[in-house]
Design an enzyme around this catalytic site. Structure first.
Site, PDB file in Angstrom:
ATOM      1  N   ILE A 249      41.458  31.871  27.745  1.00  0.00           N
ATOM      2  CA  ILE A 249      40.187  31.734  28.288  1.00  0.00           C
ATOM      3  C   ILE A 249      38.842  31.344  27.339  1.00  0.00           C
ATOM      4  CG2 ILE A 249      38.577  32.713  30.245  1.00  0.00           C
ATOM      5  CD1 ILE A 249      40.866  34.493  30.751  1.00  0.00           C
TER       6      ILE A 249
ATOM      7  N   SER B  39      38.271  42.030  35.288  1.00  0.00           N
ATOM      8  CA  SER B  39      39.335  41.769  35.822  1.00  0.00           C
ATOM      9  C   SER B  39      39.517  42.371  37.322  1.00  0.00           C
ATOM     10  CB  SER B  39      40.694  42.420  35.139  1.00  0.00           C
ATOM     11  OG  SER B  39      41.807  42.302  35.788  1.00  0.00           O
TER      12      SER B  39
ATOM     13  N   TYR C 243      45.757  49.339  31.154  1.00  0.00           N
ATOM     14  CA  TYR C 243      44.764  47.839  31.138  1.00  0.00           C
ATOM     15  C   TYR C 243      43.785  47.875  31.834  1.00  0.00           C
ATOM     16  CZ  TYR C 243      43.374  43.209  31.765  1.00  0.00           C
ATOM     17  OH  TYR C 243      42.477  41.943  32.158  1.00  0.00           O
TER      18      TYR C 243
ATOM     19  N   LYS D 223      39.164  48.314  31.848  1.00  0.00           N
ATOM     20  CA  LYS D 223      38.384  47.273  32.494  1.00  0.00           C
ATOM     21  C   LYS D 223      37.483  48.028  33.276  1.00  0.00           C
ATOM     22  CE  LYS D 223      39.603  43.600  30.648  1.00  0.00           C
ATOM     23  NZ  LYS D 223      38.724  42.906  29.747  1.00  0.00           N
TER      24      LYS D 223
END
Length: 340
Positions: free
Chosen positions: A12, A125, A150, A154
Site C-alpha cells: 500500500i 484496519s 495484529y 491496531k
C-alpha cells in the site's frame, strides 16, 4: 511539502507514494526492507518520473528515528504504514507484533509531538471491529475484543494516537481499511510478499503462476451463502488515493476533530470462493484449491459502510474486484516473466 511515508516500499505504501508524487508532494520513504524490496523505487520512478528519497531505517531503533527527524525537520506530514500485518503470524508470534507495531508508532509520535503542528495518517484496519454484530460496518460500530494480536495492535495504536493528540499539535486521520488487493495498472509495482503469502489474492496468483501447488481455503462451514469467509476487497490504487485526500484534509485544516476516523472499502462483501471464481473469469485459468480447517483469528464476514468517507472525504472506490484481480494477475505474470 515534504511527506514521510513509513513502510513506503510495501504494497500500500508504494502505491501511496505514487499518488503523492503525482500530486506534487516531495516524498521521503523509510522502510527496513523486512517485507519489501528496494527495486520498488525503480517501479515508482517509472510511473511518476521521480525516485523518492529512501532511507533504510528500522523504526524500532529509537535513536535512528530521532536522528531522522533532526535531519528532516521540515517534514509536514507522516503517513504511517510500517507494521507487521499478517493475522496468522501474529497469533504465532504476538510479541514481535507488539514490538514492531506499537514501539515504532510511539517513537514517531514522540517526534511529531515536539512540533507546533503535525499531520499524521494512520494505517488502521477493519480488524479493530473484531467480529462486528451488524453489516455493513460503520465507524460507530463497537470496538470488539480483538480476534488476533495484529488486530489488537491496531486497536491500541488508535488509542495511543488519540491520547497523543490531546496533549500535542498532532492532527490525525485513522483510516480503517478492509482488504487491499490489485496492482498499479502499469504493472510497475504491486504486491510482492517475501516468503509464503499471508493474503488471499497473492496466494491465488502465485498458485496460478505455479509457485504454489494449490490454494488452501480456510473453512467452508461458516454461516455465509457458500460457507467461506466474506471480505470487502478494495483496489490498492483507490486506497492510495484516499490516503492523499485524507492528508490534504489535515494540511488544509479541513478536519473537524483532532482525530477523525474513516472506513475505506467498496461496501460490497465477496466470499473466498467468489474471489476464486473472479480470478478464473479474468485469467481464463482453472485454480487448484482445497478446503481445509478454519484458521484461528479469522472473522466470519466484514464489509464496510463507506458513507462517511464518500460524503466527508469526497472519496469513493472506483475500481471493481475484477479490475483488482486482473491487475494483480498482470503484475504476477510480469514479475514471473509469464507469457499471456
Amino acid at each position: 511539502m515534504k511527506i514521510l511515508v513509513t513502510g513506503g516500499l510495501g504494497f500500500i505504501g508504494s502505491h501511496t507514494v505514487v499518488e503523492l508524487q503525482n500530486k506534487g508532494f516531495e516524498v521521503v520513504v523509510i522502510d527496513n526492507l523486512s517485507n519489501a524490496d528496494e527495486s520498488v523505487l525503480n517501479g515508482i520512478e517509472s510511473i511518476t518520473g521521480k525516485k523518492p528519497l529512501f532511507e533504510n531505517i528500522d523504526l524500532r531503533e529509537k535513536a535512528a528515528v530521532q536522528d531522522f527527524f533532526k535531519r528532516h525537520n521540515d517534514v509536514s506530514g507522516v503517513i504511517h504504514f510500517a507494521a507487521s500485518k499478517a493475522v496468522g503470524e501474529s497469533v504465532e508470534n504476538p510479541l514481535l507484533y507488539y514490538e514492531n507495531n506499537l514501539e515504532t508508532l510511539v517513537y514517531i509520535l514522540q517526534q511529531l509531538a515536539e512540533k507546533i503542528e503535525a499531520s499524521f495518517i494512520f494505517s488502521s484496519s477493519c480488524t479493530v471491529y473484531g467480529q462486528a454484530t451488524a453489516m455493513p460496518i460503520t465507524e460507530n460500530a463497537p470496538i470488539q475484543p480483538a480476534m488476533s494480536p495484529y488486530g489488537n495492535t491496531k486497536q491500541i495504536g488508535e488509542e495511543i494516537i488519540k491520547d497523543a493528540a490531546k496533549v500535542s499539535g498532532i492532527k490525525s486521520v485513522l483510516l480503517r481499511y478492509f482488504n487491499p488487493v490489485g496492482a498499479h495498472e502499469s504493472a510497475a509495482i504491486g504486491e510482492l510478499p517475501i516468503g509464503v503469502p499471508q493474503n488471499l489474492v497473492p496466494f491465488i496468483t502465485q498458485t496460478a503462476a505455479g509457485l504454489r501447488k494449490e490454494l488452501s481455503v480456510f473453512g467452508s462451514d461458516y454461516p455465509t451463502p457458500d460457507g467461506t469467509c466474506i471480505r470487502d476487497y478494495i483496489h490498492v490504487v483507490d486506497l492510495a488515493k484516499a490516503h492523499v485526500i485524507a492528508l490534504q484534509r489535515l494540511l488544509n485544516n479541513k478536519n473537524l476533530e483532532k482525530v477523525e476516523t474513516f472506513n475505506l472499502g467498496t461496501g460490497t462483501g465477496s466470499s473466498v470462493l467468489e474471489v476464486i471464481n473472479a480470478f478464473e473469469k479474468v485469467s481464463g485459468k482453472k485454480l487448484p484449491y482445497k478446503i481445509v480447517d478454519r484458521r484461528e483469528g479469522d472473522v466470519i464476514e466484514a464489509y464496510a459502510d463507506t458513507k462517511k468517507a464518500n460524503e466527508v472525504l469526497g472519496w469513493k472506490a472506483q475500481l471493481s474486484l475484477e479490475n483488482a484481480i486482473d491487475s494483480a494477475w498482470k503484475w504476477e505474470k510480469k514479475i514471473r516473466a509469464i507469457e499471456n
